[in-house]
Design a protein around this motif. Structure first.
Motif, PDB file in Angstrom:
ATOM      1  N   LEU A   1       4.549   2.606   5.006  1.00 39.62           N
ATOM      2  CA  LEU A   1       5.781   1.893   4.993  1.00 39.62           C
ATOM      3  C   LEU A   1       6.297   1.857   6.471  1.00 39.62           C
ATOM      4  N   GLY A   2       6.256   2.998   7.257  1.00 38.97           N
ATOM      5  CA  GLY A   2       6.574   3.149   8.617  1.00 38.97           C
ATOM      6  C   GLY A   2       6.259   1.991   9.322  1.00 38.97           C
ATOM      7  N   ALA A   3       4.733   1.647   9.215  1.00 41.73           N
ATOM      8  CA  ALA A   3       4.054   0.763  10.060  1.00 41.73           C
ATOM      9  C   ALA A   3       4.638  -0.845   9.438  1.00 41.73           C
ATOM     10  N   GLY A   4       4.546  -0.779   8.196  1.00 41.64           N
ATOM     11  CA  GLY A   4       5.082  -2.152   7.477  1.00 41.64           C
ATOM     12  C   GLY A   4       6.369  -2.512   7.988  1.00 41.64           C
TER      13      GLY A   4
ATOM     14  N   ALA B   1       1.023  -1.111  -0.014  1.00 47.84           N
ATOM     15  CA  ALA B   1      -0.093  -0.119  -0.070  1.00 47.84           C
ATOM     16  C   ALA B   1       0.893   1.191  -0.224  1.00 47.84           C
ATOM     17  N   GLY B   2       1.678   1.164   0.576  1.00 47.08           N
ATOM     18  CA  GLY B   2       3.008   2.576   0.708  1.00 47.08           C
ATOM     19  C   GLY B   2       3.511   2.578  -0.505  1.00 47.08           C
ATOM     20  N   ALA B   3       3.939   1.528  -1.046  1.00 52.22           N
ATOM     21  CA  ALA B   3       4.715   1.538  -2.493  1.00 52.22           C
ATOM     22  C   ALA B   3       3.649   2.203  -3.576  1.00 52.22           C
ATOM     23  N   ILE B   4       2.301   1.764  -3.507  1.00 53.70           N
ATOM     24  CA  ILE B   4       1.443   2.488  -4.558  1.00 53.70           C
ATOM     25  C   ILE B   4       1.110   3.824  -4.341  1.00 53.70           C
ATOM     26  N   ALA B   5       0.944   4.138  -2.837  1.00 48.49           N
ATOM     27  CA  ALA B   5       0.775   5.549  -2.397  1.00 48.49           C
ATOM     28  C   ALA B   5       1.883   6.528  -2.837  1.00 48.49           C
ATOM     29  N   GLY B   6       2.922   5.856  -2.686  1.00 52.94           N
ATOM     30  CA  GLY B   6       4.439   6.635  -2.956  1.00 52.94           C
ATOM     31  C   GLY B   6       4.446   7.065  -4.684  1.00 52.94           C
TER      32      GLY B   6
ATOM     33  N   ARG C   1      -1.442  16.648  -3.946  1.00 50.22           N
ATOM     34  CA  ARG C   1      -1.351  15.119  -3.557  1.00 50.22           C
ATOM     35  C   ARG C   1      -0.553  14.854  -2.244  1.00 50.22           C
ATOM     36  N   LEU C   2      -0.245  15.818  -1.438  1.00 53.01           N
ATOM     37  CA  LEU C   2       0.484  15.695  -0.612  1.00 53.01           C
ATOM     38  C   LEU C   2       0.069  14.563   0.537  1.00 53.01           C
ATOM     39  N   GLY C   3      -1.352  14.472   0.455  1.00 49.24           N
ATOM     40  CA  GLY C   3      -1.790  13.419   1.465  1.00 49.24           C
ATOM     41  C   GLY C   3      -1.448  11.983   1.197  1.00 49.24           C
ATOM     42  N   PHE C   4      -0.965  11.651  -0.303  1.00 44.67           N
ATOM     43  CA  PHE C   4      -0.447  10.254  -0.780  1.00 44.67           C
ATOM     44  C   PHE C   4       0.791  10.329  -0.036  1.00 44.67           C
ATOM     45  N   ALA C   5       1.587  11.402   0.136  1.00 45.05           N
ATOM     46  CA  ALA C   5       3.045  11.030   0.623  1.00 45.05           C
ATOM     47  C   ALA C   5       2.937  10.885   2.257  1.00 45.05           C
ATOM     48  N   ALA C   6       1.939  11.408   2.884  1.00 43.46           N
ATOM     49  CA  ALA C   6       1.855  10.996   4.287  1.00 43.46           C
ATOM     50  C   ALA C   6       1.238   9.616   4.489  1.00 43.46           C
ATOM     51  N   TRP C   7       0.058   9.056   3.498  1.00 44.74           N
ATOM     52  CA  TRP C   7      -0.166   7.913   3.474  1.00 44.74           C
ATOM     53  C   TRP C   7       0.875   6.929   3.319  1.00 44.74           C
ATOM     54  N   ALA C   8       1.912   7.196   2.420  1.00 40.01           N
ATOM     55  CA  ALA C   8       2.905   6.372   2.113  1.00 40.01           C
ATOM     56  C   ALA C   8       3.957   6.133   3.202  1.00 40.01           C
ATOM     57  N   ALA C   9       4.439   7.219   3.823  1.00 39.21           N
ATOM     58  CA  ALA C   9       5.161   7.309   4.899  1.00 39.21           C
ATOM     59  C   ALA C   9       4.449   6.455   6.131  1.00 39.21           C
ATOM     60  N   ALA C  10       3.259   6.727   6.419  1.00 42.30           N
ATOM     61  CA  ALA C  10       2.479   5.738   7.485  1.00 42.30           C
ATOM     62  C   ALA C  10       2.586   4.564   7.041  1.00 42.30           C
TER      63      ALA C  10
ATOM     64  N   LEU D   1      14.387   0.398  11.890  1.00 41.82           N
ATOM     65  CA  LEU D   1      13.936   0.139  10.508  1.00 41.82           C
ATOM     66  C   LEU D   1      12.907   1.062   9.814  1.00 41.82           C
ATOM     67  N   GLY D   2      11.732   0.981  10.530  1.00 45.39           N
ATOM     68  CA  GLY D   2      10.578   1.755  10.063  1.00 45.39           C
ATOM     69  C   GLY D   2      10.931   3.264   9.682  1.00 45.39           C
ATOM     70  N   LEU D   3      11.696   3.717  10.871  1.00 44.17           N
ATOM     71  CA  LEU D   3      12.078   5.126  10.462  1.00 44.17           C
ATOM     72  C   LEU D   3      13.050   5.524   9.395  1.00 44.17           C
ATOM     73  N   ALA D   4      14.110   4.293   9.458  1.00 41.20           N
ATOM     74  CA  ALA D   4      15.086   4.644   8.240  1.00 41.20           C
ATOM     75  C   ALA D   4      14.187   4.570   6.908  1.00 41.20           C
ATOM     76  N   VAL D   5      13.230   3.411   6.909  1.00 40.46           N
ATOM     77  CA  VAL D   5      12.674   3.725   5.514  1.00 40.46           C
ATOM     78  C   VAL D   5      11.903   4.694   5.179  1.00 40.46           C
ATOM     79  N   VAL D   6      11.182   5.451   6.222  1.00 40.47           N
ATOM     80  CA  VAL D   6      10.560   6.631   5.996  1.00 40.47           C
ATOM     81  C   VAL D   6      11.642   7.907   5.681  1.00 40.47           C
ATOM     82  N   ALA D   7      12.499   7.925   6.370  1.00 42.73           N
ATOM     83  CA  ALA D   7      13.515   8.792   6.061  1.00 42.73           C
ATOM     84  C   ALA D   7      14.003   8.446   4.713  1.00 42.73           C
TER      85      ALA D   7
END
Length: 535
Positions: free
Chosen positions: A431-434, A366-371, A420-429, A443-449
């Motif tokens: 990816l961080g959770a996954g 989901a994060g990859a598609i939103a990204g 479409r900034l909401g998609f960026a926040a969606w992707a970060a959330a 690792l979650g914070l590193a992926v988001v960064a």
């Protein structure tokens, strides 16, 4: 097809594309070899391998090493074909449309079908000749003990992927009105037909997966399918796309017929009659400019509507990402509730193997598609904000105003970031959770960064390229490698992370984020300097 094929090949050679494509292939294969040597347990320390101080391998291990090295080089070759071939094929037709020379070409005795087939065949032949530059490297792996059948299968898949990617590019260029729209359409179709959008289970039908099956599986039937059946199917699909492209070459351009009727009311004919203007037909009021930035106000009020096929495709992708996000979040919630049970916690401690659930892959998908839903429109908008003004001939008039030139660039880029900034926040959330659910908070914070820094690099590089390039298509084409690299961060990080020891992946992502931020700062500074010069 006549002499048009030869002319296309001569034109590519005169522009220096032949040498650049071969060097790019060798760089890609070298990168694949370095990544393989760094991740392989045979080599141990890559520096020791390069210095010649590594322990020698037994003959069986050396043969296996050569076998896997050939696989890495062939996969890198497929990646280059999938990334570069659509752009080369799109340019064959889109350049004629953008320069206004397609109308002259259509007035000759060459038919539409001959034009399309000649350009497609020329670009495919160009890429196949480029792939021959990597043949000496693969011959060396044969001397080390690699399987010749694997190398033959890899080249068969590369040839089939070249034909399919070239057909996709030509088909998109014939359907789209300009080069940028054709480029976006081609890569979206290529991601589906070639890469399977790089998400399971569709990715299991991609040429990358077919080469992996040839490496790992011993089924003779599957080997025949991978080496013969799959490339033949790709060629047949490509021929169908090129045939359809020949039918629509005259559509969507200057030769499509008379222009559409104007939206304004026709002038009165005959006797004078009062013209009644309906207030509903008037454009909406934009409001006062106010004391703020006039460029920012104009860019926010003059948003270009997307292409007709982009909106439904984006809606489907957003619905898919939402379904994956909800499913992954629900699975993660159930996993958390089970972890609070003392009996379940004791069982996990006693048998930690196999405790990972489906929540991580679903959230990462989901994060990859939103990204991608955020990064792709962002790259298109940023690379066209100044180059589009130059291409339309309005940049000189804009630079003659008293507005700060760096402020003009900053306002244009800011509007593209806000969309479409909401998609960026969606992707970060997501990816961080996954990644956090499977590998820990670090690792979650590193992926988001890493994803955030990569998005910043795309913005800064696009801003620099839009100032330097003459057309939006050229700017987007040069920004495309960075866009693909940033969009592939979640998938690559997921596949290459050692979940028993995620510390190495965390360190690599953290250092990568720092490098991306440094590169973004350099590109942003350079964009401001060149925009201030007004060249």
């Amino acid at each position: 097809m006549g002499n048009l094929v030869w002319w296309e090949l001569v034109r590519l050679a005169r522009r220096g594309h032949t040498a650049r494509a071969r060097v790019l292939l060798l760089y890609t294969m070298l990168l694949g070899a370095v990544v393989f040597a760094s991740s392989s347990w045979y080599a141990g320390n890559p520096l020791a391998l390069l210095r010649g101080t590594a322990d020698p391998l037994p003959p069986a291990a050396a043969g296996r090493f050569a076998h896997q090295l050939a696989f890495a080089l062939l996969e890198a070759q497929l990646v280059l074909v999938a990334v570069a071939m659509p752009a080369y094929a799109v340019a064959a037709v889109s350049e004629e449309k953008d320069r206004g020379t397609l109308q002259l070409l259509l007035t000759t005795e060459v038919t539409d079908r001959e034009i399309v087939w000649a350009k497609a065949v020329a670009r495919v032949a160009f890429m196949l000749a480029t792939l021959a530059a990597g043949l000496p490297l693969l011959v060396l792996t044969l001397l080390l003990g690699a399987d010749p059948g694997l190398v033959a299968t890899g080249y068969a898949l590369a040839a089939g992927t070249t034909v399919l990617s070239g057909a996709i590019g030509v088909h998109a260029a014939c359907h789209a009105a300009d080069g940028r729209a054709a480029l976006i359409r081609a890569y979206v179709q290529s991601a589906v037909l070639v890469g399977g959008v790089f998400l399971p289970p569709l990715v299991l039908l991609s040429p990358f997966a077919m080469l992996f099956y040839r490496l790992e599986l011993d089924s003779e039937a599957l080997r025949v399918v991978a080496a013969v059946g799959y490339p033949v199917a790709q060629v047949l699909v490509g021929c169908g796309l090129v045939r359809d492209a020949g039918r629509v070459l005259r559509r969507g351009g200057a030769t499509a017929g008379p222009p559409p009727p104007t939206a304004f009311p026709e002038p009165p004919r005959g006797r004078a009659e009062p013209v009644v203007i309906d207030l509903a037909d008037l454009p909406p009021e934009r409001g006062d400019i106010g004391p703020g930035d006039p460029i920012l106000w104009k860019e926010r009020s003059d948003r270009v509507p997307p292409l007709p096929w982009v909106r439904p495709l984006g809606l489907l992708a957003a619905l898919l990402a939402a379904a994956l996000f909800v499913s992954g979040g629900w699975a993660l919630l159930e996993r958390t509730m089970r972890a609070l049970d003392p009996a379940e916690a004791l069982r996990r401690v006693q048998s930690p193997a196999g405790t990972r659930g489906p929540s991580g892959p679903l959230l990462v998908a989901a994060g990859a598609i939103a990204g991608w839903l955020y990064l792709l429109p962002l790259a298109v908008g940023v690379t066209g904000c100044v180059a589009g003004e130059r291409f339309r001939g309005t940049l000189d008039a804009l630079l003659t105003t008293a507005l700060d030139r760096r402020g003009v660039l900053g306002a244009k880029v800011r509007v593209q970031i806000e969309q479409r900034l909401g998609f960026a926040a969606w992707a970060a959330a997501a990816l961080g959770a996954g990644f956090g659910a499977e590998g820990g908070l670090a690792l979650g914070l590193a992926v988001v960064a890493a994803f955030g820094a990569g998005a910043g690099l795309v913005v800064a590089l696009g801003a620099w390229l839009t100032v330097r390039c003459a057309t939006p298509v050229a700017a987007f084409r040069l920004c495309l490698p960075a866009l693909v690299a940033v969009g592939a961060i979640p998938v690559l990080a997921w596949y290459f992370t050692d979940w028993d020891d995620p510390g190495r992946a965390t360190a690599v992502l953290a250092w990568g984020a720092c490098g991306a931020l440094a590169a973004a700062a350099a590109c942003a500074w350079r964009a401001g300097v060149e925009m201030g010069r007004g060249e």
